[in-house]
Write a protein that holds these residues in place. Structure first.
Motif, PDB file in Angstrom:
ATOM      1  N   TYR A 176     -14.862  -8.445 -22.629  1.00  0.00           N
ATOM      2  CA  TYR A 176     -14.607  -7.268 -23.462  1.00  0.00           C
ATOM      3  C   TYR A 176     -13.507  -7.536 -24.482  1.00  0.00           C
ATOM      4  CZ  TYR A 176     -17.577  -4.666 -20.248  1.00  0.00           C
ATOM      5  OH  TYR A 176     -18.655  -4.231 -19.508  1.00  0.00           O
ATOM      6  N   ALA A 179     -15.098  -9.625 -27.186  1.00  0.00           N
ATOM      7  CA  ALA A 179     -15.937  -8.785 -28.046  1.00  0.00           C
ATOM      8  C   ALA A 179     -15.096  -8.007 -29.042  1.00  0.00           C
ATOM      9  CB  ALA A 179     -16.771  -7.838 -27.187  1.00  0.00           C
ATOM     10  N   ASN A 180     -13.921  -7.540 -28.612  1.00  0.00           N
ATOM     11  CA  ASN A 180     -13.017  -6.846 -29.539  1.00  0.00           C
ATOM     12  C   ASN A 180     -12.507  -7.778 -30.626  1.00  0.00           C
ATOM     13  OD1 ASN A 180     -13.201  -4.350 -28.274  1.00  0.00           O
ATOM     14  ND2 ASN A 180     -11.536  -4.804 -26.849  1.00  0.00           N
ATOM     15  N   LEU A 183     -14.832  -8.086 -33.568  1.00  0.00           N
ATOM     16  CA  LEU A 183     -14.760  -7.071 -34.614  1.00  0.00           C
ATOM     17  C   LEU A 183     -13.868  -7.550 -35.757  1.00  0.00           C
ATOM     18  CD1 LEU A 183     -14.377  -3.865 -32.399  1.00  0.00           C
ATOM     19  CD2 LEU A 183     -16.473  -4.848 -33.343  1.00  0.00           C
ATOM     20  N   SER A 188     -20.321  -6.441 -35.986  1.00  0.00           N
ATOM     21  CA  SER A 188     -20.418  -5.054 -35.534  1.00  0.00           C
ATOM     22  C   SER A 188     -20.218  -5.031 -34.020  1.00  0.00           C
ATOM     23  CB  SER A 188     -21.777  -4.464 -35.898  1.00  0.00           C
ATOM     24  OG  SER A 188     -22.812  -5.115 -35.177  1.00  0.00           O
ATOM     25  N   GLU A 189     -20.145  -3.830 -33.456  1.00  0.00           N
ATOM     26  CA  GLU A 189     -19.903  -3.728 -32.016  1.00  0.00           C
ATOM     27  C   GLU A 189     -21.037  -4.370 -31.212  1.00  0.00           C
ATOM     28  OE1 GLU A 189     -19.032  -0.272 -28.614  1.00  0.00           O
ATOM     29  OE2 GLU A 189     -19.107   0.238 -30.751  1.00  0.00           O
ATOM     30  N   SER A 190     -22.279  -4.102 -31.592  1.00  0.00           N
ATOM     31  CA  SER A 190     -23.418  -4.684 -30.875  1.00  0.00           C
ATOM     32  C   SER A 190     -23.496  -6.192 -31.073  1.00  0.00           C
ATOM     33  CB  SER A 190     -24.723  -4.028 -31.337  1.00  0.00           C
ATOM     34  OG  SER A 190     -24.926  -4.234 -32.725  1.00  0.00           O
ATOM     35  N   GLU A 191     -23.181  -6.670 -32.272  1.00  0.00           N
ATOM     36  CA  GLU A 191     -23.206  -8.104 -32.543  1.00  0.00           C
ATOM     37  C   GLU A 191     -22.103  -8.822 -31.775  1.00  0.00           C
ATOM     38  OE1 GLU A 191     -24.899  -7.664 -37.137  1.00  0.00           O
ATOM     39  OE2 GLU A 191     -22.760  -7.960 -36.731  1.00  0.00           O
ATOM     40  N   ALA A 192     -20.934  -8.185 -31.660  1.00  0.00           N
ATOM     41  CA  ALA A 192     -19.826  -8.784 -30.916  1.00  0.00           C
ATOM     42  C   ALA A 192     -20.155  -8.905 -29.434  1.00  0.00           C
ATOM     43  CB  ALA A 192     -18.555  -7.957 -31.118  1.00  0.00           C
ATOM     44  N   LYS A 193     -20.816  -7.881 -28.877  1.00  0.00           N
ATOM     45  CA  LYS A 193     -21.219  -7.946 -27.470  1.00  0.00           C
ATOM     46  C   LYS A 193     -22.266  -9.038 -27.261  1.00  0.00           C
ATOM     47  CE  LYS A 193     -20.252  -3.112 -26.290  1.00  0.00           C
ATOM     48  NZ  LYS A 193     -20.841  -1.809 -25.866  1.00  0.00           N
TER      49      LYS A 193
END
Length: 242
Positions: A176, A179-180, A183, A188-193
Motif C-alpha cells: 500500500y 502504491a501511494n 501516485l 492513477s490509483e488503479s494503475e498504482a495498485k
C-alpha cells in the motif's frame, strides 16, 4: 511474509561495463533458505523467484540475450537495463526479456518515444521503476519522479511494475505504501495498485511463457477468390443466395 508480499525475486545483476562477466546458473532458493516463511494471513509459503538483470551499454552486450544459453533460460525473470536510446529501442522491439528497467538515479540521456514503448506493451514486456532510491536521497527522488512522469506521458500508465531493489530490510515498504508512491510517479490509483499486484503476476507469467513456449501456430480463414466464385454453377449460386 510480514510486509505483505507473497513472492520475491532474488536479483543477479551483470554490468558488462565493469568487467567481463559470464551468466552463471541461478542459485536454488532452497540452498539459501532451508525453510521459507509463511505469507501473512495465509497458509502458503513465500515464493522465491530468480531474476537476471543485464546492464547493457553497447549493442554487442545484447547478443547474450539472443543466445540459447541454458543458464539464461534457467532464470524465472529476465530484465535488461539499457543505457542509451538505441539500446532502449532494441530492448523494446527485439529482445526476449520480461522487464525493461528505467533509470531513476540520474537524468535520462534520451527522451521516451511512443513507437518502441507501444511495441513493448504489445509484446507483453513491462517497464520497471525502483522506489528505493526515492526514499534514500532527495536528489534521486527528484530524478525518479521526473523520469517516471516522462514515461507515463508515453505509456499512459500501462505495463508498469514498481519494485524495490532493496539490499536491506529497512529499505522495504509494504504494497500500500508503494502504491501511494506510484501516485507521485504519475500513476492513477488503479494503475498504482496494478503496478504492485496484477502487473507483477503478469511479468511472472510472461517469464514462464518465455521459458516454455517454443512457437505459436495460428490459422487464418482464407477468403474465396473471385475466380472460384465464377466457376460455381448458376443453379448452386441461386440455392446459396436463396
Amino acid at each position: 511474509f510480514s510486509v505483505g508480499y507473497s513472492a520475491v525475486a532474488l536479483n543477479h545483476v551483470i554490468d558488462f561495463k565493469e568487467k567481463k562477466q559470464e551468466i552463471v546458473k541461478p542459485v536454488s532458493p532452497s540452498e539459501l533458505f532451508p525453510s521459507l516463511p509463511i505469507v501473512q494471513g495465509t497458509s502458503k509459503r513465500l515464493k522465491v523467484l530468480t531474476r537476471l538483470t543485464l546492464i547493457v551499454s553497447d549493442p554487442s552486450h545484447c547478443n547474450l540475450l539472443r543466445s540459447t544459453s541454458t543458464n539464461i533460460r534457467s532464470y524465472d525473470i529476465i530484465a535488461v537495463f539499457p543505457k542509451t536510446e538505441k539500446l532502449f529501442h532494441i530492448a523494446c522491439t527485439t529482445l526476449d526479456v520480461d522487464l525493461v528497467c528505467i533509470n531513476v538515479t540520474e537524468k535520462l540521456p534520451f527522451y521516451f518515444r511512443r513507437p518502441p514503448v507501444n511495441m513493448a506493451i504489445d509484446r507483453g514486456i513491462y517497464f520497471e521503476l525502483l522506489y528505493t532510491p526515492a526514499i534514500k536521497d532527495s536528489t534521486m527522488r527528484r530524478y525518479t519522479i521526473s523520469n517516471a512522469i516522462s514515461l507515463m506521458q508515453i505509456c499512459k500508465g500501462k505495463n508498469i511494475v514498481i519494485s524495490s531493489a532493496a539490499e536491506r530490510p529497512l529499505e522495504l515498504r509494504g504494497p500500500y505504501d508503494v502504491a501511494n508512491l506510484g501516485l507521485l510517479f504519475g500513476l492513477s490509483e488503479s494503475e498504482a495498485k496494478a503496478a504492485v499486484s496484477t502487473n507483477c503476476r503478469a511479468t511472472m507469467l510472461h517469464g514462464e511463457t518465455r521459458k516454455s513456449a517454443c512457437g505459436v501456430v495460428y490459422t487464418v480463414k482464407k477468403p474465396r477468390k473471385v475466380e472460384e466464385e465464377e466457376t460455381v454453377p448458376a443453379c448452386k449460386k441461386a440455392k446459396t443466395q436463396a
